[in-house]
Design an enzyme around this catalytic site. Sequence first.
Site, PDB file in Angstrom:
ATOM      1  N   SER A 131     -10.081-100.345 -24.142  1.00  0.00           N
ATOM      2  CA  SER A 131      -9.594-100.042 -22.791  1.00  0.00           C
ATOM      3  C   SER A 131      -8.644-101.114 -22.265  1.00  0.00           C
ATOM      4  O   SER A 131      -8.808-102.309 -22.520  1.00  0.00           O
ATOM      5  CB  SER A 131     -10.767 -99.896 -21.825  1.00  0.00           C
ATOM      6  OG  SER A 131     -11.556 -98.779 -22.157  1.00  0.00           O
ATOM      7  N   PRO A 133      -5.669-101.798 -18.652  1.00  0.00           N
ATOM      8  CA  PRO A 133      -5.348-101.335 -17.294  1.00  0.00           C
ATOM      9  C   PRO A 133      -4.662 -99.968 -17.274  1.00  0.00           C
ATOM     10  O   PRO A 133      -4.872 -99.185 -16.349  1.00  0.00           O
ATOM     11  CB  PRO A 133      -4.410-102.435 -16.777  1.00  0.00           C
ATOM     12  CG  PRO A 133      -4.820-103.663 -17.519  1.00  0.00           C
ATOM     13  CD  PRO A 133      -5.227-103.190 -18.876  1.00  0.00           C
ATOM     14  N   GLY A 136      -7.259 -95.995 -20.305  1.00  0.00           N
ATOM     15  CA  GLY A 136      -8.689 -95.737 -20.186  1.00  0.00           C
ATOM     16  C   GLY A 136      -9.010 -94.484 -20.982  1.00  0.00           C
ATOM     17  O   GLY A 136      -9.165 -94.525 -22.201  1.00  0.00           O
ATOM     18  N   GLY A 247     -20.631 -93.986 -31.091  1.00  0.00           N
ATOM     19  CA  GLY A 247     -21.013 -94.741 -29.895  1.00  0.00           C
ATOM     20  C   GLY A 247     -21.554 -93.846 -28.805  1.00  0.00           C
ATOM     21  O   GLY A 247     -22.420 -94.244 -28.019  1.00  0.00           O
ATOM     22  N   GLY A 344     -39.198 -91.620  -1.594  1.00  0.00           N
ATOM     23  CA  GLY A 344     -38.914 -91.728  -0.167  1.00  0.00           C
ATOM     24  C   GLY A 344     -38.256 -93.059   0.154  1.00  0.00           C
ATOM     25  O   GLY A 344     -37.423 -93.562  -0.596  1.00  0.00           O
ATOM     26  N   GLU A 368     -17.227 -95.149 -22.726  1.00  0.00           N
ATOM     27  CA  GLU A 368     -17.176 -94.513 -24.051  1.00  0.00           C
ATOM     28  C   GLU A 368     -16.822 -93.026 -23.956  1.00  0.00           C
ATOM     29  O   GLU A 368     -17.358 -92.182 -24.665  1.00  0.00           O
ATOM     30  CB  GLU A 368     -18.463 -94.753 -24.831  1.00  0.00           C
ATOM     31  CG  GLU A 368     -18.634 -96.234 -25.159  1.00  0.00           C
ATOM     32  CD  GLU A 368     -19.668 -96.531 -26.215  1.00  0.00           C
ATOM     33  OE1 GLU A 368     -19.909 -95.684 -27.097  1.00  0.00           O
ATOM     34  OE2 GLU A 368     -20.240 -97.631 -26.158  1.00  0.00           O
ATOM     35  N   GLY A 369     -15.903 -92.745 -23.024  1.00  0.00           N
ATOM     36  CA  GLY A 369     -15.436 -91.378 -22.814  1.00  0.00           C
ATOM     37  C   GLY A 369     -16.102 -90.760 -21.601  1.00  0.00           C
ATOM     38  O   GLY A 369     -17.314 -90.550 -21.589  1.00  0.00           O
ATOM     39  N   GLU A 372     -15.409 -85.864 -18.344  1.00  0.00           N
ATOM     40  CA  GLU A 372     -14.261 -84.974 -18.490  1.00  0.00           C
ATOM     41  C   GLU A 372     -13.719 -85.009 -19.921  1.00  0.00           C
ATOM     42  O   GLU A 372     -13.350 -83.965 -20.485  1.00  0.00           O
ATOM     43  CB  GLU A 372     -13.169 -85.373 -17.493  1.00  0.00           C
ATOM     44  CG  GLU A 372     -13.499 -85.084 -16.035  1.00  0.00           C
ATOM     45  CD  GLU A 372     -14.497 -86.063 -15.422  1.00  0.00           C
ATOM     46  OE1 GLU A 372     -15.046 -85.754 -14.351  1.00  0.00           O
ATOM     47  OE2 GLU A 372     -14.719 -87.144 -16.000  1.00  0.00           O
TER      48      GLU A 372
END
Length: 384
Positions: A131, A133, A136, A247, A344, A368-369, A372
């Site tokens: 990953s 910036p 992703g 994974g 509660g 790891e995905g 979606e």
Amino acid sequence: MHFELSEEHLMIKKAARDFAQNECLPGVIERDEKMIFPREQVMKLAELGFMGMMVSPEYGGAGMDTISYVLAMEEISKIDASASVCMSVNNSLVAWGLDKFGSEEQKQKYLTPVARGIKDGELYIGAFLLSEPEAGSDATSQRTTAEDMGDHYLLNGTKNWITNGGTASVYLVMAQTDAAKGSHGINTFIVEKKWPGVTVAAKENKLGIRASDTHTILFNDVKVPKENRIGEDGFGFKFAMRTLAGGRIGIASQALGIASGAYELALKYSKQRKAFGKEIMHHQAIQFKLADMATRIEAARLLCLKAAYEKDQGLDYTVSSSMAKVFASETAMWTTVEAVQVHGGYGYVKEYHVERLMRDAKITQLYEGTSEVQRIVISRSILK
């Protein structure tokens, strides 16, 4: 079709459960609050053989199957998801990737200590650096580069959200070597944290799994020997995708454990807490919540075990692992919210653990995905 676990599987499950109760539970709330990496617990997991469960003893592993791994991950995750994600990354991504695709030299030098989890009496684990910036869910958009300099590669770039980032001794780094080739220009490199130019940057202050070690990693003109590239030139993206498929079984098992841990706490609490003159387990509203929890968790468990079985049998487990992950992670999120509701007001208090499990559950829908991405994998298969 057989649904019974073997005696060996039952022993592994019990060993993991005992470890979680005796070693992980004490101090788990403090580690979460203060973001303290569970080094002592991970060291003991390594001593038990849980950091390289599916690696052959020839390379320092325990030689177990994927079903054993699922069982152990569930039990550890019931108590401490921060410790279990460290275990998952080391097993599913780093050790498995090196074992499956590494050269003999790479296995001897890196896989053996990673599978053992210990080298020279110190913790020795790995991290998986995909990953970024800008990369992703779209893992093809690698900005980290590795320039071929003849006898070595020159590595530059930034990696984000790296589990074990500050603790790992060795990194598996995906980098672009030829942008014109797109995903076919990506390679995977074995990089040692101690090398010049490697910087462990900020530690993330996270919603959940707060004790896990999540960092940004920077590379500035890092010299990577040619022999540290995994596989043939351009194999890096395939390496990442094939490794992540396994994974996802680990993260599905983590989600399963978080869900079943919350359910066990809710069940126990329902037998103790009284309202309107009787234990709340006698109220149908609570009974229905518990029944739905138990049903969804059992379905998630069967999906995890099916994916593990297919992997052990050498079958294509890509779709089954995605199904397990998306269903188990959403089960974890739903179950933990319901467990807080059963408790509660006490469910909102840290000492009852369920609020932490609720926070821990969310990440299983993301890393790891994402859920979606799993649905994309599943839909592509069923629409062929």
